[in-house]
Design a protein around this motif. Sequence first.
Motif: not given
Length: 496
Positions: A281, A299, A302
């Motif tokens: 990421s 991100q 996630r």
Amino acid sequence: MGFGDVLENVGSMGKFQIVHVLLLSFPALILTMHNLLQNFLAVVPDHHCRIPWETVNGSRHANVTDRARMEDLLRVFIPLDQNQRPEKCLMYSSPQWHLLDLNGTHGSTAEYHTQKCTDGWTYDESKFKASTVTEWDLVCDQKSLRWITQSIYMSGLLVGAIVLGRLSDKFGRRTLLLWSHFQMAVSGTCAAFSSSYPLLCFWRFLCGVSTSGLILNAFSLRVEWVPTRFRTSVEMISNYIYTTGQMLLAGVAYGIQHWRWIQFSLSVPFFVFFLYSWWFSESARWLILNDKADVALKQLRRVAKMNGKQDEGKKLTVEILKSSMEDEQLTAKNKHSVLDLFRTPVIRKIACCTMLAWFATGFAYYGLAIDLQGFGVDIYLIQFIFGAVDIPAKSICFISMSLIGRRFTQSTSLILAGCIIVANIFIPKELKTLRTSFAAIGKGCLAAAFSCCYLYSGELYPTVVRAIKTSGKGKDPERRDTSLQELHRSLMKQTV
């Protein structure tokens, strides 16, 4: 709520951070080998002028058994040095057959006319099958060329730090990390099949450039995804992986013993690193500072999902992320040049001290770690010892950084290293074991200083400082001074 609190809410040091740190650290096993590869790429075996007998028999390289059989011929063609060993760069102008009569009376071999080698050299392959030295005869008058490869490689490190460091601030850490992995894989593989010495130097230069890109961006991604309280532990793990690479280099070189295949075997893994790096990421800090808070939000969600904090991730909004980086965003909006690091007393002091610490550490560290043959000890053994000594040194370093502080650890390790290295100058060369021991201890102190430099510098120079791009021409002087004070305050907040 600060950005550190955001990281804590989405899992702190959770599953994502552990996998993230380990995958970023694996390439360090190979990178350390590339940094010290000169020791084995350019190893200098025992050698002497090639004599006519070897030319007739088509032998360019001779093993120990062949040399024993040629002992008599060596006496005829090659003079002896002060240690009663065949000269490396001289041969008799004409064969001295009378020297075969061991019972005869002969004058000093220094009385006979000698000349430089005319037909090349014969190398001892008992310890190393082939190196750049043996392939391109980088001995005697050409021995200075041996070090050009390492100098060019280090130049690549400098260029990479300047160019790729600035590009990572512009295009992101993940993008430049991907590129650096690919460049290292390609340039390292091409270096293994170089058809000429200049071409090898070119590919090694590109290896040096990509090494800087890998080190800088991997460090940034580790630091910017890990909460502050875990940074010391994370860097400790990364440094132990780097140390393990030094010890493994001795085993790889001993097992392969051919410079082309060593270079190749240490370059191919970067194709694998390049493939799995797509999983990484991008730094959420960098995304927010570059007006990409919406991408940063994706991100972070996630990360929260992978850490089992999906509900906390859903609570995050773009507004929360922007407010968490408000101070750094305000400073980042004012463009600064590198010269701004020297405009105010406090920042100038930090910049100068940091640069001096890096220069002193790097200069002394690589001065000891390269050219291990100069110690007169088995090169594979000393490479392993020089790697192993870093383990206790770095352990003490991290304990000291955690309990006492960065500044004390940095200064103490450098002072100890300097004292030990200076003391080693006065130890007679005949005491090889003692000299090697002192050098190993000094190298351990420098390894501790290196570990501290990486962590300390990263904390002294936060994201906003690392993101310095262009100068602010035409700006109002008062506004410029105010922005520098904001930079100063931000910098002080980040100092541990």
